[in-house]
Design an enzyme around this catalytic site. Structure first.
Site, PDB file in Angstrom:
ATOM      1  N   GLY A 142      -9.156   4.991  -6.891  1.00 42.38           N
ATOM      2  CA  GLY A 142      -7.795   4.402  -6.666  1.00 42.38           C
ATOM      3  C   GLY A 142      -7.167   4.806  -5.562  1.00 42.38           C
TER       4      GLY A 142
ATOM      5  N   ASP B 267      -4.979   7.663  -6.397  1.00 41.28           N
ATOM      6  CA  ASP B 267      -5.518   9.078  -5.865  1.00 41.28           C
ATOM      7  C   ASP B 267      -6.093   9.259  -4.468  1.00 41.28           C
ATOM      8  OD1 ASP B 267      -5.313  11.556  -6.380  1.00 41.28           O
ATOM      9  OD2 ASP B 267      -7.057  11.659  -7.784  1.00 41.28           O
TER      10      ASP B 267
ATOM     11  N   ASP C 260       0.873  -1.378   0.463  1.00 40.22           N
ATOM     12  CA  ASP C 260       0.404   0.143   0.366  1.00 40.22           C
ATOM     13  C   ASP C 260       0.709   0.931   0.460  1.00 40.22           C
ATOM     14  OD1 ASP C 260      -1.697   2.232   0.595  1.00 40.22           O
ATOM     15  OD2 ASP C 260      -2.835   0.958   2.460  1.00 40.22           O
TER      16      ASP C 260
ATOM     17  N   GLY D 187      -4.708   1.499 -14.038  1.00 35.65           N
ATOM     18  CA  GLY D 187      -6.357   1.108 -13.786  1.00 35.65           C
ATOM     19  C   GLY D 187      -7.410   1.423 -14.177  1.00 35.65           C
TER      20      GLY D 187
END
Length: 168
Positions: free
Chosen positions: A33, A35, A11, A120
Site C-alpha cells: 500500500g 508504505d 498520490d 487499507g
C-alpha cells in the site's frame, strides 16, 4: 482553521510538502500500500535509514528525510489493526495524527500530507477513521498553530468523499 485542512484525491508520493506521512508497519522496513509506494519513491536510502530507527510503536511517529521524494521529510506512523474496536483502536489511530503533527511542529515543518491511516490492509472502518482523523487534526492544529496546512490525500474516490464529508 478549516482553511488549514484540505482533502484531495491523489498520490501522496507526488506531494511537494514539508512532510508526507507514511502509514508504516511496526518494523518501518516497508510493506504494501502507501508504505510500499513511499519506500519505492524515496529509494533505497530510506530502507537504510529506517533500519537504524529500531521500529515504531503503534500510535507513535518517527521522522526521516524524504530522499528522492518531492517532500523534504517522511513522518512514519503505525496505525492500529482493526480488531473490532475494543482494543484501543480509536485512541491509537487518533495518536497517529496528533503525534505526526507534533513531530512536524517540533522540527519546524509547516505543511503535511496524510494518507488515510489504517483503512487499507489494517481494516479500520473508513467512516469511523475519517471522523477520528479530522477531529484529531483539528485538535492538533490548535496545539501547534505554526502548522500552516494539512492535506488529507485520498487514493480513491470513496475515501475522498468520506473525508470531504467529515471535513464539513
Amino acid at each position: 482553521m478549516p482553511n488549514k485542512i484540505d482533502v484531495q484525491q491523489g498520490d501522496i508520493t507526488r506531494y511537494d510538502t514539508d512532510a508526507i506521512v507514511n502509514a508504516a508497519n511496526n518494523s518501518l522496513l516497508g510493506g504494501g500500500g502507501v508504505d510500499g509506494a513511499i519506500h519505492r519513491g524515496a529509494g533505497k536510502e530510506l530502507l537504510a535509514c529506517t533500519r537504524q530507527l529500531g521500529g515504531c510503536k503503534t500510535g507513535m511517529a518517527k521522522l526521516t528525510p524524504g530522499f528522492m521524494l518531492p517532500a523534504k521529510y517522511i513522518i512514519h506512523t503505525v496505525g492500529p489493526i482493526w480488531r473490532g474496536g475494543s482494543h484501543n483502536e480509536d485512541e491509537l489511530l487518533r495518536s497517529c495524527y496528533t503525534e505526526s503533527i507534533r513531530v512536524a511542529a517540533s522540527h519546524g515543518l509547516k505543511t503535511i500530507a496524510f494518507p488515510s491511516i489504517s483503512t487499507g490492509a489494517y481494516g479500520f472502518p473508513l467512516d469511523r477513521a475519517a471522523k477520528i482523523a479530522i477531529a484529531a487534526i483539528r485538535d492538533a492544529l490548535e496545539q501547534h498553530p505554526d502548522i500552516e496546512k494539512v492535506i488529507m490525500v485520498c487514493f480513491d474516490q470513496g475515501t475522498y468523499e468520506q473525508y470531504r464529508k467529515n471535513l464539513g
